[in-house]
Design a protein around this motif. Sequence first.
Motif, PDB file in Angstrom:
ATOM      1  N   LEU A 178       3.375  -2.173  10.857  1.00  9.91           N
ATOM      2  CA  LEU A 178       2.432  -3.267  10.639  1.00  9.91           C
ATOM      3  C   LEU A 178       2.674  -3.963   9.301  1.00  9.91           C
ATOM      4  O   LEU A 178       2.404  -5.157   9.156  1.00  9.91           O
ATOM      5  N   GLU A 179       3.158  -3.207   8.320  1.00 12.69           N
ATOM      6  CA  GLU A 179       3.402  -3.779   6.996  1.00 12.69           C
ATOM      7  C   GLU A 179       4.703  -4.568   6.931  1.00 12.69           C
ATOM      8  O   GLU A 179       4.870  -5.423   6.064  1.00 12.69           O
ATOM      9  N   LEU A 255      -4.636   5.787  17.180  1.00  7.55           N
ATOM     10  CA  LEU A 255      -5.735   4.864  17.451  1.00  7.55           C
ATOM     11  C   LEU A 255      -5.238   3.660  18.232  1.00  7.55           C
ATOM     12  O   LEU A 255      -4.143   3.152  17.975  1.00  7.55           O
ATOM     13  N   PRO A 256      -6.013   3.171  19.202  1.00  5.43           N
ATOM     14  CA  PRO A 256      -5.595   1.988  19.970  1.00  5.43           C
ATOM     15  C   PRO A 256      -5.435   0.773  19.064  1.00  5.43           C
ATOM     16  O   PRO A 256      -6.176   0.592  18.105  1.00  5.43           O
ATOM     17  N   LEU A 257      -4.460  -0.041  19.405  1.00  8.02           N
ATOM     18  CA  LEU A 257      -4.199  -1.272  18.670  1.00  8.02           C
ATOM     19  C   LEU A 257      -4.179  -2.407  19.677  1.00  8.02           C
ATOM     20  O   LEU A 257      -3.414  -2.380  20.644  1.00  8.02           O
ATOM     21  N   HIS A 258      -5.047  -3.410  19.469  1.00 11.65           N
ATOM     22  CA  HIS A 258      -5.155  -4.528  20.388  1.00 11.65           C
ATOM     23  C   HIS A 258      -4.801  -5.815  19.668  1.00 11.65           C
ATOM     24  O   HIS A 258      -4.938  -5.928  18.447  1.00 11.65           O
ATOM     25  N   ALA A 259      -4.368  -6.800  20.447  1.00  7.97           N
ATOM     26  CA  ALA A 259      -4.046  -8.101  19.876  1.00  7.97           C
ATOM     27  C   ALA A 259      -5.304  -8.741  19.317  1.00  7.97           C
ATOM     28  O   ALA A 259      -6.374  -8.666  19.912  1.00  7.97           O
ATOM     29  N   LEU A 285      -5.803  -3.384  11.230  1.00 14.09           N
ATOM     30  CA  LEU A 285      -4.963  -3.104  10.067  1.00 14.09           C
ATOM     31  C   LEU A 285      -5.495  -1.927   9.271  1.00 14.09           C
ATOM     32  O   LEU A 285      -4.734  -1.075   8.805  1.00 14.09           O
ATOM     33  N   LEU A 286      -6.816  -1.860   9.115  1.00 13.59           N
ATOM     34  CA  LEU A 286      -7.414  -0.720   8.420  1.00 13.59           C
ATOM     35  C   LEU A 286      -7.137   0.577   9.155  1.00 13.59           C
ATOM     36  O   LEU A 286      -6.808   1.603   8.548  1.00 13.59           O
ATOM     37  N   ALA A 287      -7.279   0.546  10.499  1.00 16.47           N
ATOM     38  CA  ALA A 287      -7.044   1.750  11.292  1.00 16.47           C
ATOM     39  C   ALA A 287      -5.606   2.216  11.181  1.00 16.47           C
ATOM     40  O   ALA A 287      -5.316   3.412  11.273  1.00 16.47           O
ATOM     41  N   GLY A 288      -4.694   1.274  10.979  1.00 15.31           N
ATOM     42  CA  GLY A 288      -3.296   1.639  10.830  1.00 15.31           C
ATOM     43  C   GLY A 288      -2.935   2.131   9.447  1.00 15.31           C
ATOM     44  O   GLY A 288      -1.787   2.507   9.210  1.00 15.31           O
ATOM     45  N   GLY A 289      -3.903   2.118   8.514  1.00 16.15           N
ATOM     46  CA  GLY A 289      -3.631   2.602   7.166  1.00 16.15           C
ATOM     47  C   GLY A 289      -2.872   1.627   6.301  1.00 16.15           C
ATOM     48  O   GLY A 289      -2.245   2.022   5.308  1.00 16.15           O
TER      49      GLY A 289
END
Length: 335
Positions: A178-179, A255-259, A285-289
């Motif tokens: 994500l980063e 954790l699920p990631l949605h558009a 983004l927060l959930a992905g750290g």
Amino acid sequence: MATGEVGEALRRLGISAAAIRLYLALLERAPVRLPELGAVTALTGAELAAAYAELVEAGLGSVAADGRETVAPLPPAAGLQLLGRRRAAELDASCITVAGAFDAFRRRRSGAFKNDLVEVATGEEIGPRLRQAWASACGQIRQLDSPPYFPIPTATDEALATLARGVTQRVVYSRESLEFPGNLIRSIEPCIAAGEQARVVSSVPVKLIIIDDACALVSLSIQEVDVHHTLLIVQPCGLFSALAALFEQTWHSALPLHASRTPSLRGPAGPPQRPLPADRRLLALLAGGVPDQDIARELGISRRTLFRRVELLMARLGATTRFQLALQAQRRGWL
């Protein structure tokens, strides 16, 4: 239609060259006696009889009891179906023969070297092998994704094309995915919007792609250098089963990631007011750290504004920590 196109179509269906020449002449001159047709095509005797018998067997010509009988082409629908099924059966048999020959080779090699279950691709070999494996998927692709990325400019387009032809894609992205600059907008979100099932964890244990139950591709790229050294292609074996189990374990803990463009909520537990798309993206983004400064840059806001929005979301969901915020957002279908 040009006779060349018709002849090529018949050749692909398995009709011989002599029978094709005879059929094309039949279309031009029928009804006609068979010897006259032979004179036009320079076919005589046994060769003429065999070529016309092939057309009769394929359902393309009328039966000739003897050489004096007039012949004509038949409506081809039934015959073409028969030829198509016959050709498909021949192709299937050929595939089985080639696969059997390779299996025999692999058994011999396994007995001699004990190393055929893992193939090693290096350097410029990696890109073509990745594309070839991706294109071969029939049912599902499972992936643990993290930088560094092998430079394949068409990777996103190929992933979207695979989704379009009905292949299930389940991907667990690392926080670094994500980063990675532009990766979220250019690659991840378009795939999710097209139907990819995505989840996110702080880090993945290995860079991995599993194609159906056929092979697993394990990247040995080194994070500290911009070089993509080695790719392992693992055939079905104990190691393959272990890699598949590793993916499933990582998938269930992610954790699920949605558009961010998806506005709908899932489940009855959501609050009366739906979250804004920007809030959904912030939560993902927060959930992905993802670090605060990277989130702020991705959303185009200051860190102060980011903190204020996080505090409002925490108050709205009754969370006292960011972990609780992500958990509550997931339970309400916001992620």
